[in-house]
Write an enzyme that holds these catalytic residues in place. Structure first.
Site, PDB file in Angstrom:
ATOM      1  N   TYR A  35       1.006  -1.057   0.024  1.00 27.45           N
ATOM      2  CA  TYR A  35       0.119  -0.087   0.106  1.00 27.45           C
ATOM      3  C   TYR A  35       0.781   1.336   0.213  1.00 27.45           C
ATOM      4  O   TYR A  35       0.188   2.406  -0.020  1.00 27.45           O
ATOM      5  CB  TYR A  35      -1.055   0.039   1.317  1.00 27.45           C
ATOM      6  CG  TYR A  35      -1.865  -1.167   1.226  1.00 27.45           C
ATOM      7  CD1 TYR A  35      -2.938  -1.095   0.631  1.00 27.45           C
ATOM      8  CD2 TYR A  35      -1.557  -2.156   2.102  1.00 27.45           C
ATOM      9  CE1 TYR A  35      -3.843  -2.366   0.717  1.00 27.45           C
ATOM     10  CE2 TYR A  35      -2.502  -3.268   2.400  1.00 27.45           C
ATOM     11  CZ  TYR A  35      -3.634  -3.219   1.450  1.00 27.45           C
ATOM     12  OH  TYR A  35      -4.452  -4.510   1.542  1.00 27.45           O
ATOM     13  N   ASN A  43      -9.412   1.344   8.292  1.00 28.92           N
ATOM     14  CA  ASN A  43     -10.769   1.586   9.033  1.00 28.92           C
ATOM     15  C   ASN A  43     -10.834   1.444  10.550  1.00 28.92           C
ATOM     16  O   ASN A  43     -11.764   1.823  11.197  1.00 28.92           O
ATOM     17  CB  ASN A  43     -11.517   0.353   8.554  1.00 28.92           C
ATOM     18  CG  ASN A  43     -12.063   0.430   6.871  1.00 28.92           C
ATOM     19  OD1 ASN A  43     -11.448   1.597   6.368  1.00 28.92           O
ATOM     20  ND2 ASN A  43     -12.442  -0.460   6.731  1.00 28.92           N
ATOM     21  N   TYR A  98      -4.592  -0.628   9.826  1.00 32.04           N
ATOM     22  CA  TYR A  98      -5.419  -0.405   8.616  1.00 32.04           C
ATOM     23  C   TYR A  98      -6.405   0.728   8.896  1.00 32.04           C
ATOM     24  O   TYR A  98      -6.716   0.885   9.925  1.00 32.04           O
ATOM     25  CB  TYR A  98      -6.043  -2.052   8.214  1.00 32.04           C
ATOM     26  CG  TYR A  98      -5.214  -2.864   7.739  1.00 32.04           C
ATOM     27  CD1 TYR A  98      -4.651  -2.756   6.263  1.00 32.04           C
ATOM     28  CD2 TYR A  98      -4.828  -3.930   8.491  1.00 32.04           C
ATOM     29  CE1 TYR A  98      -3.763  -3.537   5.764  1.00 32.04           C
ATOM     30  CE2 TYR A  98      -3.846  -4.836   8.037  1.00 32.04           C
ATOM     31  CZ  TYR A  98      -3.188  -4.642   6.802  1.00 32.04           C
ATOM     32  OH  TYR A  98      -2.304  -5.550   6.129  1.00 32.04           O
ATOM     33  N   ASN A 120     -13.120   6.570   5.803  1.00 31.78           N
ATOM     34  CA  ASN A 120     -13.042   5.657   6.922  1.00 31.78           C
ATOM     35  C   ASN A 120     -12.249   5.737   8.041  1.00 31.78           C
ATOM     36  O   ASN A 120     -12.577   5.480   9.392  1.00 31.78           O
ATOM     37  CB  ASN A 120     -13.273   4.155   6.222  1.00 31.78           C
ATOM     38  CG  ASN A 120     -14.584   3.829   5.683  1.00 31.78           C
ATOM     39  OD1 ASN A 120     -15.741   4.318   5.802  1.00 31.78           O
ATOM     40  ND2 ASN A 120     -14.213   2.915   4.655  1.00 31.78           N
ATOM     41  N   HIS A 175      -4.485   6.429  -0.821  1.00 31.41           N
ATOM     42  CA  HIS A 175      -4.782   6.663   0.230  1.00 31.41           C
ATOM     43  C   HIS A 175      -3.818   6.660   1.414  1.00 31.41           C
ATOM     44  O   HIS A 175      -4.099   6.956   2.769  1.00 31.41           O
ATOM     45  CB  HIS A 175      -5.450   5.260   0.354  1.00 31.41           C
ATOM     46  CG  HIS A 175      -6.714   5.115   1.516  1.00 31.41           C
ATOM     47  ND1 HIS A 175      -7.675   6.324   1.561  1.00 31.41           N
ATOM     48  CD2 HIS A 175      -7.655   4.280   1.768  1.00 31.41           C
ATOM     49  CE1 HIS A 175      -8.786   6.194   2.250  1.00 31.41           C
ATOM     50  NE2 HIS A 175      -8.900   4.801   2.317  1.00 31.41           N
TER      51      HIS A 175
END
Length: 201
Positions: A14, A66, A64, A112, A19
């Site tokens: 990632y 969320n 992560y 989120n 993001h």
């Protein structure tokens, strides 16, 4: 004392995702200002240093996106940092690439990571919204934020993170409008934003 939180997802998979621009921003703050080596704690990674006269803790939650709020709550609780002294750096779909807005409180705009943080510490924290642009239709949003920046984006992303880091002491001091304006001018000087853009909310 201030808590600066960069949002993103952990791991090499990632690392260059849109993001993860929050991670990129706090990494550059740590590098530019000679913060301590990153260490694992509070369900994340922290680095400590000073910006101007303010002691600052940098935090990258590794829960992560969320579940970012768990990490933020743990770190803020440990250091007894009130929500008003927490600043969250995050990707913002509703702003053009490279544009920055700063706001305190308000909604979460479907993000989120912000939803999780607000659920854990309330809404009264500062958000530094780092524009990544919108793909145009709602159905493409998930793929957009979880895909890497294109090679053509690398220059403006680097310039943005550099400008955020250079002027980060202004955020620590609470002079949000000046910070946003300085970042805007740095982006404009490199030709990434037009003259009618500004950094005010």
């Amino acid at each position: 004392m201030r808590l600066f939180v960069g949002l993103g997802n952990p791991g090499a998979k990632y690392a260059r995702n849109r993001h993860n621009i929050g991670f990129m921003a706090v990494d550059e703050i740590a590098r530019r200002h000679g913060f301590s080596p990153w260490r694992r704690r509070f369900q994340g990674e922290t680095s400590e240093g000073a910006l101007g006269t303010e002691r600052v803790i940098l935090l990258k939650p590794t829960t992560y996106m969320n579940d970012s709020g768990r990490s933020v709550q743990e770190a803020a609780g440990f250091f007894k940092i009130a929500p008003g002294d927490v600043t969250v750096f995050h990707d913002e779909l509703e702003l053009p690439p490279g544009k920055v807005r700063v706001k305190v409180g308000g909604g979460i705009a479907g993000h989120n990571g912000l939803r999780s943080i607000s659920a854990h510490i309330g809404n009264d924290y500062r958000r530094v919204r780092l524009g990544i642009g919108h793909p145009g239709v709602k159905e493409l949003v998930h793929g957009h934020v979880l895909s890497d920046f294109a090679k053509a984006d690398n220059d403006w992303v680097a310039t943005l993170c550099d400008a955020v880091a250079e002027h980060a002491a202004l955020i620590a001091k609470g002079t949000d409008a000046t910070f946003a304006n300085r970042v805007h001018l740095a982006m404009q000087a490199k030709g990434f934003l037009t003259k009618d853009d500004n950094g005010k909310e």
